[in-house]
Design a protein around this motif. Structure first.
Motif, PDB file in Angstrom:
ATOM      1  N   ILE A 166       0.976  -1.271  -0.001  1.00  0.00           N
ATOM      2  CA  ILE A 166       0.127   0.136   0.097  1.00  0.00           C
ATOM      3  C   ILE A 166       0.728   1.262   0.090  1.00  0.00           C
ATOM      4  N   LEU A 167       0.707   2.147  -0.973  1.00  0.00           N
ATOM      5  CA  LEU A 167       1.551   3.086  -1.061  1.00  0.00           C
ATOM      6  C   LEU A 167       1.186   4.418  -0.266  1.00  0.00           C
ATOM      7  N   SER A 168       2.070   5.053   0.209  1.00  0.00           N
ATOM      8  CA  SER A 168       1.432   6.270   1.272  1.00  0.00           C
ATOM      9  C   SER A 168       2.433   7.441   1.447  1.00  0.00           C
ATOM     10  N   GLY A 169       1.657   8.570   1.357  1.00  0.00           N
ATOM     11  CA  GLY A 169       2.489   9.684   1.479  1.00  0.00           C
ATOM     12  C   GLY A 169       3.389   9.901   2.749  1.00  0.00           C
ATOM     13  N   LEU A 170       2.789   9.330   3.878  1.00  0.00           N
ATOM     14  CA  LEU A 170       3.641   9.444   5.042  1.00  0.00           C
ATOM     15  C   LEU A 170       4.286   8.233   5.360  1.00  0.00           C
ATOM     16  N   TYR A 171       3.980   7.199   5.028  1.00  0.00           N
ATOM     17  CA  TYR A 171       4.820   5.817   5.386  1.00  0.00           C
ATOM     18  C   TYR A 171       5.440   5.365   4.487  1.00  0.00           C
ATOM     19  N   GLY A 172       5.419   5.783   3.010  1.00  0.00           N
ATOM     20  CA  GLY A 172       6.049   5.330   1.911  1.00  0.00           C
ATOM     21  C   GLY A 172       5.438   4.002   1.211  1.00  0.00           C
ATOM     22  N   VAL A 173       5.522   2.879   1.813  1.00  0.00           N
ATOM     23  CA  VAL A 173       5.040   1.771   1.451  1.00  0.00           C
ATOM     24  C   VAL A 173       4.756   0.819   2.483  1.00  0.00           C
ATOM     25  N   LEU A 174       3.638   0.358   2.759  1.00  0.00           N
ATOM     26  CA  LEU A 174       2.934  -0.494   3.697  1.00  0.00           C
ATOM     27  C   LEU A 174       2.726  -1.865   3.346  1.00  0.00           C
ATOM     28  N   ARG A 175       2.963  -2.629   4.387  1.00  0.00           N
ATOM     29  CA  ARG A 175       2.326  -4.166   4.246  1.00  0.00           C
ATOM     30  C   ARG A 175       0.917  -4.073   4.880  1.00  0.00           C
TER      31      ARG A 175
END
Length: 257
Positions: free
Chosen positions: A110-119
């Protein structure tokens, strides 16, 4: 095969969570750096930066002020269970078994502005920061500049750990997929396009397409799909593979009116 999804603005931190499985995001220092920048902004600044209402701006200013560097399940929730927009209504992650969540943990990003990329099982705190936000940091004027090739390199690392086709299945929006440095990415990219019939023509209707991306991710998880050709069997909610409109790296699915 590794799938990428966009996050959602809408969040759910109220519905009870069944699973106890959880993990931590892979870029804690980068996230903390962004939070530090956001904590220096007033609610008014956030409203202008993200085009938020006064109420939403105050809420997010409060969220960043109360940020916890090492959150537990009392402060955070698994990403796939926290996001609650159209995509995630299609994914229905809360219905997945622990075994399915474990499988998706390795194959969904999951791409995220705050976390970069998430599982899917990474614990996240409530936030609002879209990837297209022009937030100035020491690394540049945008979040794309901030993340650079970090997201692509993390996706490479995850692809290295998988067997089967080295494919990145793009189920994300353009705004979020742009955060992946294609020059740094070592993978074949396959895109799924979802079209609905409207006034005699085939059109991508945003609301329906978002939900369909989640439905496709759920289809991949339900059937443990590893090969691109197996994606063509997707038939959820009236969509069907349209071979005449598709190519090897662009799979089109259409739903008649």
């Amino acid at each position: 095969m590794l799938m990428v999804l966009s996050p959602a603005k809408k969040l759910d931190y109220d519905t009870p969570v069944r699973t106890t499985r959880r993990s931590l995001p892979v870029f804690p220092d980068d996230t903390r750096e962004l939070v530090g920048v956001l904590q220096r902004l007033s609610a008014g600044d956030l409203a202008g930066l993200m085009s938020l209402s006064d109420a939403l701006a105050r809420l997010n200013a409060e969220r960043y002020a109360a940020w916890v560097d090492a959150p537990d399940h009392q402060h955070a929730r698994q990403a796939a269970l926290a996001f609650n927009g159209d995509v995630y209504e299609g994914l229905r992650a809360a219905e997945l078994s622990d075994a399915q969540l474990d499988w998706a943990q390795d194959r969904l990003a999951i791409l995220s502005g705050l976390y970069g990329v998430l599982r899917p099982l990474d614990l996240i705190q409530p936030y609002r920061l879209e990837m297209g936000t022009r937030l100035r940091t020491a690394r540049g004027a945008t979040l794309y500049a901030f993340w650079g090739d970090r997201i692509a390199q993390e996706l490479n690392r995850r692809l290295d750990a998988l067997s089967g086709d080295r494919v990145l299945l793009n189920l994300a929006s353009n705004e979020y997929f742009k955060s992946i440095d294609r020059k740094a990415l070592r993978a074949r990219v396959v895109e799924c396009v979802f079209q609905d019939e409207k006034n005699g023509a085939w059109k991508v209707i945003s609301f329906h397409a978002k939900r369909a991306r989640g439905l496709m991710a759920r289809h991949v998880i339900d059937h443990a799909i590893e090969a691109v050709e197996d994606l063509r069997g997707f038939e959820a909610e009236g969509y069907a593979y349209a071979s005449e409109a598709s190519s090897d790296d662009r799979l089109v699915f259409r739903r008649p009116a």
